[in-house]
Design an enzyme around this catalytic site. Structure first.
Site, PDB file in Angstrom:
ATOM      1  N   PRO A   1       1.829  16.369  11.589  1.00  0.00           N
ATOM      2  CA  PRO A   1       2.180  17.641  10.934  1.00  0.00           C
ATOM      3  C   PRO A   1       2.896  17.406   9.594  1.00  0.00           C
ATOM      4  O   PRO A   1       3.422  16.322   9.355  1.00  0.00           O
ATOM      5  CB  PRO A   1       3.126  18.309  11.936  1.00  0.00           C
ATOM      6  CG  PRO A   1       3.648  17.208  12.796  1.00  0.00           C
ATOM      7  CD  PRO A   1       2.597  16.134  12.815  1.00  0.00           C
TER       8      PRO A   1
ATOM      9  N   LYS B   1       0.837  -1.215   0.000  1.00  0.00           N
ATOM     10  CA  LYS B   1       0.000   0.000   0.000  1.00  0.00           C
ATOM     11  C   LYS B   1       0.868   1.261   0.000  1.00  0.00           C
ATOM     12  O   LYS B   1       0.647   2.178  -0.788  1.00  0.00           O
ATOM     13  CB  LYS B   1      -0.895  -0.008   1.238  1.00  0.00           C
ATOM     14  CG  LYS B   1      -1.413   1.345   1.680  1.00  0.00           C
ATOM     15  CD  LYS B   1      -2.204   1.229   2.973  1.00  0.00           C
ATOM     16  CE  LYS B   1      -2.445   2.531   3.677  1.00  0.00           C
ATOM     17  NZ  LYS B   1      -1.296   3.032   4.449  1.00  0.00           N
TER      18      LYS B   1
ATOM     19  N   ASP C   1      -5.257   8.236   8.596  1.00  0.00           N
ATOM     20  CA  ASP C   1      -5.608   7.567   9.833  1.00  0.00           C
ATOM     21  C   ASP C   1      -5.586   8.473  11.045  1.00  0.00           C
ATOM     22  O   ASP C   1      -4.759   9.366  11.170  1.00  0.00           O
ATOM     23  CB  ASP C   1      -4.648   6.400  10.052  1.00  0.00           C
ATOM     24  CG  ASP C   1      -5.093   5.221   9.236  1.00  0.00           C
ATOM     25  OD1 ASP C   1      -6.261   5.211   8.829  1.00  0.00           O
ATOM     26  OD2 ASP C   1      -4.276   4.327   9.019  1.00  0.00           O
TER      27      ASP C   1
HETATM   28  C1  LIG Z   1       1.313   6.453   3.212  1.00  0.00           C
HETATM   29  C2  LIG Z   1       2.409   6.077   4.129  1.00  0.00           C
HETATM   30  O1  LIG Z   1       3.492   5.726   3.698  1.00  0.00           O
HETATM   31  N1  LIG Z   1       2.130   6.109   5.434  1.00  0.00           N
HETATM   32  C3  LIG Z   1       3.145   5.713   6.378  1.00  0.00           C
HETATM   33  C4  LIG Z   1       4.045   6.896   6.627  1.00  0.00           C
HETATM   34  O2  LIG Z   1       3.234   7.961   7.098  1.00  0.00           O
HETATM   35  P1  LIG Z   1       3.872   9.418   7.126  1.00  0.00           P
HETATM   36  O3  LIG Z   1       4.731   9.614   5.950  1.00  0.00           O
HETATM   37  O4  LIG Z   1       2.732  10.362   7.316  1.00  0.00           O
HETATM   38  O5  LIG Z   1       4.754   9.352   8.430  1.00  0.00           O
HETATM   39  P2  LIG Z   1       6.140  10.088   8.723  1.00  0.00           P
HETATM   40  O6  LIG Z   1       7.265   9.155   8.482  1.00  0.00           O
HETATM   41  O7  LIG Z   1       6.129  11.375   8.001  1.00  0.00           O
HETATM   42  O8  LIG Z   1       6.003  10.391  10.270  1.00  0.00           O
HETATM   43  C5  LIG Z   1       7.005  10.033  11.195  1.00  0.00           C
HETATM   44  C6  LIG Z   1       6.958  10.971  12.380  1.00  0.00           C
HETATM   45  O9  LIG Z   1       7.341  12.273  11.948  1.00  0.00           O
HETATM   46  C7  LIG Z   1       6.389  13.238  12.328  1.00  0.00           C
HETATM   47  N2  LIG Z   1       6.388  14.283  11.272  1.00  0.00           N
HETATM   48  C8  LIG Z   1       6.253  13.920   9.966  1.00  0.00           C
HETATM   49  C9  LIG Z   1       6.288  14.874   8.963  1.00  0.00           C
HETATM   50  C10 LIG Z   1       6.469  16.211   9.314  1.00  0.00           C
HETATM   51  O10 LIG Z   1       6.513  17.116   8.450  1.00  0.00           O
HETATM   52  N3  LIG Z   1       6.607  16.538  10.621  1.00  0.00           N
HETATM   53  C11 LIG Z   1       6.560  15.611  11.631  1.00  0.00           C
HETATM   54  O11 LIG Z   1       6.701  15.944  12.789  1.00  0.00           O
HETATM   55  C12 LIG Z   1       5.088  12.467  12.433  1.00  0.00           C
HETATM   56  O12 LIG Z   1       4.155  13.116  13.263  1.00  0.00           O
HETATM   57  C13 LIG Z   1       5.569  11.130  12.998  1.00  0.00           C
HETATM   58  O13 LIG Z   1       5.724  11.194  14.377  1.00  0.00           O
HETATM   59  O14 LIG Z   1       5.023   6.532   7.603  1.00  0.00           O
HETATM   60  C14 LIG Z   1       4.456   6.209   8.890  1.00  0.00           C
HETATM   61  C15 LIG Z   1       5.613   5.936   9.820  1.00  0.00           C
HETATM   62  O15 LIG Z   1       6.315   4.825   9.418  1.00  0.00           O
HETATM   63  C16 LIG Z   1       3.512   5.024   8.758  1.00  0.00           C
HETATM   64  O16 LIG Z   1       2.835   4.838   9.968  1.00  0.00           O
HETATM   65  C17 LIG Z   1       2.482   5.248   7.658  1.00  0.00           C
HETATM   66  O17 LIG Z   1       1.802   4.052   7.369  1.00  0.00           O
HETATM   67  C1  LIG Z   2      -1.025   5.050   9.020  1.00  0.00           C
HETATM   68  C2  LIG Z   2      -1.168   4.341   7.913  1.00  0.00           C
HETATM   69  O1  LIG Z   2      -1.531   4.800   6.716  1.00  0.00           O
HETATM   70  P1  LIG Z   2      -1.692   6.302   6.190  1.00  0.00           P
HETATM   71  O2  LIG Z   2      -0.370   6.972   6.338  1.00  0.00           O
HETATM   72  O3  LIG Z   2      -2.055   6.104   4.756  1.00  0.00           O
HETATM   73  O4  LIG Z   2      -2.760   6.950   7.010  1.00  0.00           O
HETATM   74  C3  LIG Z   2      -0.930   2.880   7.897  1.00  0.00           C
HETATM   75  O5  LIG Z   2      -0.841   2.322   6.796  1.00  0.00           O
HETATM   76  O6  LIG Z   2      -0.855   2.261   8.967  1.00  0.00           O
END
Ligand SMILES: CC(=O)N[C@H]1[C@@H](OP(=O)(O)OP(=O)(O)OC[C@H]2O[C@@H](n3ccc(=O)[nH]c3=O)[C@H](O)[C@@H]2O)O[C@H](CO)[C@@H](O)[C@@H]1O
Ligand SMILES: C=C(OP(=O)(O)O)C(=O)O
Length: 420
Positions: free
Chosen positions: A122, A22, A116
């Site tokens: 952020p 996914k 989710d």
């Molecule tokens: C579509 C996808 O691939 N989703 C995955 C992606 O979500 P996603 O890409 O949203 O998650 P991130 O790796 O960005 O987040 C990691 C951490 O960084 C923080 N953060 C992130 C971006 C930002 O600009 N600022 C900030 O503070 C988030 O709140 C979190 O605590 O990685 C997550 C962490 O492995 C997974 O749970 C999700 O399934």
């Molecule tokens: C948090 C998840 O997905 P998404 O980042 O698409 O919300 C997930 O796949 O567990």
């Protein structure tokens, strides 16, 4: 709305084949709009997120078809329309259209994404990256408005303050056609990022270092797809079935697994005492093990994935003693706990630490899947519980688990899906 009805107390046995990832797919589809040719993917999972991304593509005049795991799309007549709401709100990864449209047109208007309910998410690092590449970013009316001046985007050195999958991918998408070289430091290393870089490099991009914490991107003027890109298997789906099989199976073979992507997860199962056979591209889980409690601490790849902390929870309830989960990425990813308690699960959360106790009095009831992994964890618990469990808001599970009802039926589970 949909609900899943699961009859508990059955043992899983047989084989299950894992689909495409996914979290690769939801990055690859927005990335495909950067191409100047039609694009073809295979091993595409049949999940709701893909359907919603196809709706977004359609609104941009990018026709797409999806049959038997093959997704074809044609971005050659794409229009850069604002994407303020609608399907954008249905999934988190819609924010990849920010980077992709910025890379393609030098501007984008994209609504704040949905996704989710797992605590604050952020996007400051994404925005910091776009700005470093020369973009002007304004947040107004629940959307992010991104523009570039006459010079377009230029390469830059970006050091992320935190490791973020989304920010790494978004900046990569914006930088792939920018003038000059971009260096992303403290980049995320997830396999889905490597998959995306492979796809883009096969179209002519010059990305080096994906899978390490320094990624170098030399901008190229055009990207052209010449072959079909096969999406990597979903390591989270694989981990989920492995956990289900370990908790309630009597011999399950999970096929189409890149076991290197699941090392910390498999190591944790072994630490618990689960008997496993790790093969080249499959894992066999035997039943009937004595399980010991463990501590799970989530971390960015190659650490234990946050997306697997909820799916492993039912298994921890089988261990004789107290297990602990600390989710360092999403400490508020606890929406499953109240529902599990209603099923008799002995689980609690305090100050960012989840404690899971040996739970022997599990009973089916009606519970709510408030997000994908909370929902699938409830499904795992339902398999171990006495009686029938009804999981409402099951769309949240279908968002990321392809044909889950058919796959579980193939493992002898008595499960059905119905309109709520
Ligand atoms: C579509 C996808 O691939 N989703 C995955 C992606 O979500 P996603 O890409 O949203 O998650 P991130 O790796 O960005 O987040 C990691 C951490 O960084 C923080 N953060 C992130 C971006 C930002 O600009 N600022 C900030 O503070 C988030 O709140 C979190 O605590 O990685 C997550 C962490 O492995 C997974 O749970 C999700 O399934
Ligand atoms: C948090 C998840 O997905 P998404 O980042 O698409 O919300 C997930 O796949 O567990």
């Amino acid at each position: 709305m949909k609900k899943m009805i699961v009859r508990g107390g059955q043992k899983l046995s047989g084989e299950v084949t894992i689909g495409g990832a996914k979290n690769s797919t939801v990055a690859l589809i927005p990335a495909a709009i950067l191409a100047d040719t039609p694009v073809k993917f295979d091993s595409v999972p049949a999940i709701l997120d893909v359907r919603n991304l196809m709706l977004i593509l359609n609104s941009m005049n990018v026709p797409s078809t999806f049959n038997h795991g093959e997704l074809q799309l044609d971005p050659t007549h794409i229009k850069n329309v604002p994407l303020p709401g609608g399907a954008i709100k249905s999934l988190r990864a819609s924010y990849y259209f920010m980077g992709a449209l910025l890379g393609k047109f030098g501007e984008a208007v994209v609504g704040f994404p949905g996704g989710d309910n797992i605590g604050p998410r952020p996007i400051d690092q994404h925005i910091k990256g776009f700005r470093a590449l020369g973009a002007k970013v304004v947040e107004k009316n629940d959307a992010v408005h991104i523009t570039t001046g006459a010079g377009g985007l230029h390469g830059a050195r970006i050091f992320f303050d935190i490791v973020s999958v989304g920010a790494t991918i978004n900046v990569l998408l914006a930088a792939v056609k920018a003038q000059g070289t971009t260096v992303i430091e403290n980049a995320a290393k997830e396999p889905e990022i490597v998959d995306l870089a492979t796809f883009l490099n096969n179209m002519g991009a010059q990305i080096r270092g994906a899978g390490t914490d320094v990624i170098r991107i030399k901008g190229v003027p055009t990207l052209k797809a010449t072959n079909t890109h096969t999406i990597i298997p979903d390591r989270i789906e694989a981990g989920t079935y492995l956990a289900f099989a370990a908790a309630n199976g009597e011999g399950v073979l999970v096929k189409n697994v890149i076991t290197e992507h699941l090392e910390p997860f498999i190591a944790k199962l072994v630490e618990m005492g689960v008997y496993l056979e790790v093969n080249e591209d499959s894992v066999y889980v035997a039943g009937g093990h004595e399980l010991t409690p463990v501590t799970v601490k989530t971390a960015p790849f190659p650490g234990f994935a946050t997306d697997l902390q909820q799916p492993i929870t039912p298994l921890l309830m089988k261990a004789k003693g107290d297990s602990t989960i600390i989710d360092t990425l999403y400490p508020e990813r606890i929406k499953h706990i109240s529902e599990m308690k209603r099923m008799g699960g002995l689980i609690s959360s305090k100050d960012g630490v989840i404690t899971v106790q040996h739970s022997t009095q599990l009973k089916g009831t009606t519970v709510k899947a408030s997000e994908i992994r909370a929902g699938v964890a409830l499904l795992g618990l339902a398999l171990m519980s006495e009686g029938t469990t009804t999981i409402i808001n099951a769309e949240n599970i279908l968002r990321g688990y392809e044909r889950i009802v058919e796959k579980l039926r193939g493992l002898s589970v008595n499960i059905e899906i119905a309109e709520d």
